[in-house]
Design a protein around this motif. Structure first.
Motif, PDB file in Angstrom:
ATOM      1  N   ILE A  48      39.816  38.596  43.373  1.00  0.00           N
ATOM      2  CA  ILE A  48      41.036  39.340  43.041  1.00  0.00           C
ATOM      3  C   ILE A  48      42.191  38.673  43.776  1.00  0.00           C
ATOM      4  O   ILE A  48      42.148  38.520  45.000  1.00  0.00           O
ATOM      5  N   VAL A  53      42.695  39.839  38.215  1.00  0.00           N
ATOM      6  CA  VAL A  53      41.255  39.983  38.425  1.00  0.00           C
ATOM      7  C   VAL A  53      40.545  38.841  37.705  1.00  0.00           C
ATOM      8  O   VAL A  53      40.663  38.697  36.491  1.00  0.00           O
ATOM      9  N   SER A  65      37.709  38.112  36.414  1.00  0.00           N
ATOM     10  CA  SER A  65      36.428  38.549  35.853  1.00  0.00           C
ATOM     11  C   SER A  65      36.521  38.523  34.330  1.00  0.00           C
ATOM     12  O   SER A  65      37.482  39.036  33.749  1.00  0.00           O
ATOM     13  N   LEU A 118      35.177  43.438  32.598  1.00  0.00           N
ATOM     14  CA  LEU A 118      35.317  44.603  33.477  1.00  0.00           C
ATOM     15  C   LEU A 118      34.278  45.622  33.014  1.00  0.00           C
ATOM     16  O   LEU A 118      34.428  46.241  31.955  1.00  0.00           O
ATOM     17  N   ASN A 160      31.059  45.900  38.088  1.00  0.00           N
ATOM     18  CA  ASN A 160      32.146  45.530  38.997  1.00  0.00           C
ATOM     19  C   ASN A 160      33.349  46.463  38.954  1.00  0.00           C
ATOM     20  O   ASN A 160      34.297  46.294  39.719  1.00  0.00           O
ATOM     21  N   ILE A 173      36.329  46.709  41.858  1.00  0.00           N
ATOM     22  CA  ILE A 173      37.697  46.266  41.569  1.00  0.00           C
ATOM     23  C   ILE A 173      38.693  47.392  41.828  1.00  0.00           C
ATOM     24  O   ILE A 173      39.756  47.188  42.434  1.00  0.00           O
ATOM     25  N   ILE A 201      41.622  47.274  44.695  1.00  0.00           N
ATOM     26  CA  ILE A 201      43.052  47.388  44.377  1.00  0.00           C
ATOM     27  C   ILE A 201      43.688  48.532  45.164  1.00  0.00           C
ATOM     28  O   ILE A 201      44.781  48.393  45.727  1.00  0.00           O
ATOM     29  N   LEU A 253      48.829  44.584  36.634  1.00  0.00           N
ATOM     30  CA  LEU A 253      47.539  43.911  36.476  1.00  0.00           C
ATOM     31  C   LEU A 253      47.660  42.807  35.438  1.00  0.00           C
ATOM     32  O   LEU A 253      47.977  43.078  34.272  1.00  0.00           O
TER      33      LEU A 253
END
Length: 660
Positions: free
Chosen positions: A508, A540, A542, A545, A549, A553, A557, A581
């Motif tokens: 992140i 992020v 990744s 989502l 995870n 996450i 955050i 984001l």
């Protein structure tokens, strides 16, 4: 000529429209983007793309396609030889003929040796060099790949199938089980290709393959000590401890020095030929014909000196004739079907991994693309056909492919020439191999093993990625001290652990704007990037989502926001007003991810902090619409770029976000 300026003007107009559009309009483009195709459509499309390679070309044509056109496209996709065969020239055949004959001179002795490694009679190795190459020539797309039995697949057979059926107690049942395993391996390979499941073989990473190959090479080499020394009794286990124990026990019992002397003499000859061929590229043919020369010379020596009467073990009888049907020998109703399918799956993955890696490496040299899914279909069908004609699992061999390439092959016709040559040998020359010493087959296999051990690559993996090296080392030690299956399990487990670790704990990043640009980058990588006051911009890293995870996450955050809040209060710089984001790296989201976003939104709003999203991808925005999350966030909280989101916050447009 007049159409060119008109087209240019149209493009310039569109560009001007884009520049004149407002951030709100661009956000609407994102919100109103088309829905992604359903899963069933993607599945059907993947199969269609496999069997109709020119489907897109046809569909874009103004001419309506007839059933005959679709049939032709289907056949050309399934049998590429129909596409390039019409343009095949005699000049290419001359090159393919020489390459095929050169390939056969190497394949015949190697095939006999690999059959013995797989605990099968010699003729089954030769059978495997006939039918599978012919089928691959019709369905395969690699021009250089040489098909036949290989050392790694042979050791897989000899290490896994005997756990189900003893080859000594009942050789016929063992052979039938090998054919059944081959059928399952071919079926799995074909299914992988048709449903585009090629990603499954990627779970066996490059590092794991390097370690597995090195461990397998050592095990194969130790197994050849039986033939090299002429041992009568030897362990069926493959781990290094059991093999070495068996060697030391056998050395104190009956063994024949003549076997060792003859084998070592020709092993030195083969390694010397290999060394000369590598040093002088013009003599590439020397290591190619050296195994056949070794077979001929050693057979003459044994025949003329009657060495078989003095303890030198010989092949003796090899069945004359072409491949026999094995349809009635497949075992689908016995008690071992499930175990045969398991062995077939493992063998299919290993065979595909080796063949596709070899095929792609030579395709890149020649400058063309090799479709892995189509290769899987071709190999699947060739192994299914092989299982019905007394063959065991065939795949692409690196050593023989290198020989094929060096010999100047132009197309896959070299495989056809090689197969026909082996077929003629089965009919006419097998009687001449009666006095061939088994120790020579061991020498031929031993001489081919150095190519499987890549120390430089292992060192490179260690230097670049320590986690990858751990997978490499795990595969190597697992194969060496446990078994082939354990080595594979260890390698795949470590590779999975690496994937899971990165998926469960994705990176992140806090983003900042590069000076003088509208580009936002990780402030740790680019220390000159400028953070926007009262706004936290987060990316992020990744792909997905998901349940694995999402909570991590969200908590990360929230913790990050809390730390920034405390830091700003301590410095009397106000408080955090918004969190943006950047979702450009996130390709998909599941219900757990959506729930985590909803909880994050509620928690931020409760602290007077607004949430905005930049560039959510097609699948993500589609699912957020279905979950009604956009209604809770507000359509004004979605932006096309991070820069537009930051500018909106700075202009205080985001302050009234919840009322939009």
């Amino acid at each position: 000529m007049g159409s060119v300026p008109i087209e240019t003007f149209s493009i310039e107009e569109k560009q001007q429209d884009i520049e004149d559009s407002s951030p709100v309009q661009r956000a609407e483009w994102l919100l109103n983007s088309p829905d992604p195709p359903p899963l069933c459509h993607e599945l059907i499309s993947s199969i269609k793309n496999t069997v109709f390679p020119h489907g897109k070309k046809h569909s874009s044509s103004s001419k309506k396609q007839t059933p005959r056109d679709y049939a032709a496209s289907f056949l050309q996709g399934l049998f590429p030889i129909l596409r390039w065969g019409r343009k095949y020239k005699a000049s290419k055949f001359k090159s393919d003929l020489m390459a095929g004959l050169t390939l056969a001179s190497l394949s015949i002795p190697q095939s006999i040796g690999y059959a013995s490694l797989a605990k099968l009679d010699p003729e089954y190795g030769l059978y495997t060099s006939v039918v599978p190459p012919l089928i691959y020539a019709l369905m395969g797309s690699s021009r250089e790949l040489a098909i036949g039995p290989v050392a790694v697949v042979s050791i897989l057979m000899s290490s896994m199938v005997p756990n189900i059926q003893d080859p000594v107690a009942d050789p016929i049942a063992y052979r039938n089980l090998v054919f059944t395993v081959t059928f399952f391996a071919g079926t799995f390979q074909a299914v992988f290709g048709m449903f585009r499941l090629g990603f499954l073989i990627d779970f066996l990473s490059h590092a794991a393959i390097v370690g597995f190959m090195a461990g397998a090479a050592i095990i194969i080499g130790l197994q050849q000590l039986k033939g090299l020394f002429g041992f009568s009794h030897f362990t069926t286990k493959t781990d290094v401890v059991s093999v070495l124990e068996s060697v030391f026990e056998s050395l104190h019992s009956e063994w024949f020095p003549l076997n060792f002397v003859l084998g070592c003499s020709f092993l030195i000859f083969l390694l010397l030929a290999r060394f000369i061929g590598r040093r002088n590229k013009k003599l590439f043919w020397l290591p190619t014909i050296a195994p056949l020369m070794a077979v001929i010379l050693s057979t003459l020596i044994v025949f003329l000196t009657k060495a078989d009467k003095h303890g030198v073990k010989i092949i003796k009888h090899i069945k004359v004739g072409v491949n026999r049907s094995s349809v009635n020998q497949l075992q689908f109703n016995g008690p071992h079907v499930g175990q045969a399918a398991k062995v077939g799956l493992i063998t299919a993955i290993i065979a595909l991994t080796e063949a596709i890696a070899v095929g792609r490496s030579f395709a890149s040299i020649r400058g063309y693309h090799l479709d892995g899914n189509k290769e899987m279909v071709a190999m699947g069908f060739m192994n299914i056909a092989g299982s019905l004609t007394s063959c065991y699992v065939a795949t692409g061999s690196f050593s023989r492919t290198a020989v094929n390439f060096s010999a100047g092959c132009q197309t896959v016709v070299s495989n056809i020439v090689m197969a026909i040559t082996v077929l003629v040998s089965l009919e006419l020359l097998t009687r001449l191999l009666y006095f061939t010493p088994i120790t020579i087959l061991a020498s031929i296999i031993l001489s081919a093993l150095p190519g499987l051990i890549d120390i430089n690559e292992a060192f490179y993996i260690w230097k670049v990625d320590k986690m990858d090296f751990l997978a490499c080392l795990g595969a190597f030690l697992g194969v060496l001290f446990a078994s082939v299956e354990i080595g594979l399990v260890v390698a795949v487990t470590i590779s999975f652990a690496k994937i899971l670790l990165k998926s469960i704990r994705p990176g992140i990043e806090e983003l900042g704007r590069l000076p003088g640009t509208d580009i936002f980058c990780d402030i740790r990588q680019y220390p000159m990037a400028i953070k926007t006051p009262a706004i936290i911009t987060i990316r992020v890293n990744s792909f997905f989502l998901c349940f694995a995870n999402a909570n991590f996450i969200r908590e990360r955050i929230v913790r990050w926001v809390t730390e920034h809040e405390n830091e700003m209060k301590d410095n009397a710089k106000g408080s955090v007003q918004a969190v943006i984001l950047d979702m450009s790296n996130m390709m998909n989201i599941d219900t757990s991810g959506i729930v985590a976003l909803e909880e994050l939104h509620k928690e931020l709003v409760s602290h007077g902090i607004e949430l905005a999203m930049a560039n959510p991808r097609q699948q993500v925005i589609h699912k957020l619409k279905l979950a009604n999350f956009l209604d809770k966030l507000g359509r004004g909280g979605i932006f096309l770029t991070v820069g537009e989101a930051v500018d909106a916050c700075l202009n205080s447009n985001l302050v009234s976000l919840s009322s939009c």
